[in-house]
Motif scaffolding. Structure first.
Motif, PDB file in Angstrom:
ATOM      1  N   GLU A  52      49.862  35.384  45.764  1.00 26.54           N
ATOM      2  CA  GLU A  52      49.635  36.817  45.567  1.00 26.54           C
ATOM      3  C   GLU A  52      50.862  37.450  44.952  1.00 26.54           C
ATOM      4  O   GLU A  52      51.978  36.947  45.101  1.00 26.54           O
ATOM      5  CB  GLU A  52      49.270  37.514  46.869  1.00 26.54           C
ATOM      6  N   LEU A  62      47.426  41.596  44.066  1.00 33.81           N
ATOM      7  CA  LEU A  62      46.410  40.683  43.555  1.00 33.81           C
ATOM      8  C   LEU A  62      46.573  39.353  44.278  1.00 33.81           C
ATOM      9  O   LEU A  62      47.637  38.740  44.212  1.00 33.81           O
ATOM     10  CB  LEU A  62      46.539  40.487  42.047  1.00 33.81           C
ATOM     11  N   LYS A  63      45.526  38.960  44.989  1.00 33.57           N
ATOM     12  CA  LYS A  63      45.527  37.690  45.707  1.00 33.57           C
ATOM     13  C   LYS A  63      44.644  36.710  44.952  1.00 33.57           C
ATOM     14  O   LYS A  63      43.569  37.072  44.487  1.00 33.57           O
ATOM     15  CB  LYS A  63      44.990  37.864  47.128  1.00 33.57           C
ATOM     16  N   ALA A  64      45.103  35.470  44.842  1.00 25.15           N
ATOM     17  CA  ALA A  64      44.351  34.447  44.122  1.00 25.15           C
ATOM     18  C   ALA A  64      43.899  33.369  45.095  1.00 25.15           C
ATOM     19  O   ALA A  64      44.648  32.962  45.988  1.00 25.15           O
ATOM     20  CB  ALA A  64      45.200  33.839  43.019  1.00 25.15           C
ATOM     21  N   GLY A  78      40.306  36.107  41.668  1.00 23.93           N
ATOM     22  CA  GLY A  78      41.363  37.086  41.898  1.00 23.93           C
ATOM     23  C   GLY A  78      40.802  38.300  42.601  1.00 23.93           C
ATOM     24  O   GLY A  78      39.838  38.899  42.149  1.00 23.93           O
ATOM     25  N   GLU A  79      41.432  38.655  43.702  1.00 25.47           N
ATOM     26  CA  GLU A  79      40.970  39.757  44.538  1.00 25.47           C
ATOM     27  C   GLU A  79      42.014  40.869  44.527  1.00 25.47           C
ATOM     28  O   GLU A  79      43.176  40.629  44.859  1.00 25.47           O
ATOM     29  CB  GLU A  79      40.762  39.227  45.957  1.00 25.47           C
ATOM     30  N   ASN A  91      36.829  41.986  43.689  1.00 21.41           N
ATOM     31  CA  ASN A  91      37.017  40.799  42.867  1.00 21.41           C
ATOM     32  C   ASN A  91      37.130  41.230  41.412  1.00 21.41           C
ATOM     33  O   ASN A  91      36.227  41.868  40.881  1.00 21.41           O
ATOM     34  CB  ASN A  91      35.845  39.829  43.015  1.00 21.41           C
ATOM     35  N   TYR A  93      38.726  38.895  39.024  1.00 18.53           N
ATOM     36  CA  TYR A  93      38.978  37.722  38.189  1.00 18.53           C
ATOM     37  C   TYR A  93      38.194  36.534  38.724  1.00 18.53           C
ATOM     38  O   TYR A  93      38.226  36.243  39.922  1.00 18.53           O
ATOM     39  CB  TYR A  93      40.482  37.391  38.193  1.00 18.53           C
ATOM     40  N   ALA A 101      46.997  29.660  39.784  1.00 16.44           N
ATOM     41  CA  ALA A 101      46.978  31.049  39.319  1.00 16.44           C
ATOM     42  C   ALA A 101      48.399  31.509  39.040  1.00 16.44           C
ATOM     43  O   ALA A 101      49.259  31.469  39.913  1.00 16.44           O
ATOM     44  CB  ALA A 101      46.331  31.952  40.356  1.00 16.44           C
ATOM     45  N   ILE A 103      50.244  34.843  38.140  1.00 17.89           N
ATOM     46  CA  ILE A 103      50.020  36.291  38.151  1.00 17.89           C
ATOM     47  C   ILE A 103      51.314  36.978  37.754  1.00 17.89           C
ATOM     48  O   ILE A 103      52.380  36.697  38.312  1.00 17.89           O
ATOM     49  CB  ILE A 103      49.595  36.770  39.552  1.00 17.89           C
ATOM     50  N   ILE A 113      46.607  37.463  34.497  1.00 14.72           N
ATOM     51  CA  ILE A 113      46.226  36.342  35.363  1.00 14.72           C
ATOM     52  C   ILE A 113      45.859  35.178  34.460  1.00 14.72           C
ATOM     53  O   ILE A 113      44.891  35.266  33.705  1.00 14.72           O
ATOM     54  CB  ILE A 113      45.022  36.694  36.266  1.00 14.72           C
TER      55      ILE A 113
END
Length: 130
Positions: A52, A62-64, A78-79, A91, A93, A101, A103, A113
């Protein structure tokens, strides 16, 4: 033209209108069902946490996650987390055949991303729509 034939013509027009309306509603429901089942980003698999990154001003994170389905290649999701608002995560991505990922935030609202540049929170990338 008799009164009887005028009534039959009016009924025929009414029946045609009703059939058309029902047909359009049916096509609309089918179209929405296909979208919901195959393209709605809210229905993506959760996956395993990867990494993230938080925006420079701290507004977004952004968390992957990577999803590894048993019969196909990995995919990255990607959240977007809204840190300062009580808003559900989104969401933004979804890309197929990726397992990592990278970022990078360019500014407070622009994130890259895996080479895809997005303006958050309005833009998203979904490989199924490309």
């Amino acid at each position: 033209m008799t009164a009887n034939s005028t009534i039959k013509g009016a009924r025929r027009k009414k029946i045609i209108k009703i059939v058309l309306i029902i047909g359009f509603l049916f096509i609309g429901f089918i179209g929405y069902g296909v979208y919901w089942a195959f393209f709605d980003m809210k229905k993506l698999p959760t996956g395993e946490y990867l990494t993230e990154e938080t925006s420079p001003d701290g507004t977004y994170t952004l968390k992957a996650y990577v999803s590894s389905p048993s019969l196909s290649a990995d995919a990255v999701r990607g959240e977007l987390v809204f840190n300062e608002q009580k808003v559900k995560t989104k969401n933004i991505y979804w890309n197929y055949r990726e397992s990592t990922a990278k970022i990078e935030w360019l500014d407070n609202k622009t994130v890259v991303i895996n080479g895809h540049t997005l303006e958050v929170p309005k833009e998203k990338f979904d490989f199924r729509n490309q």
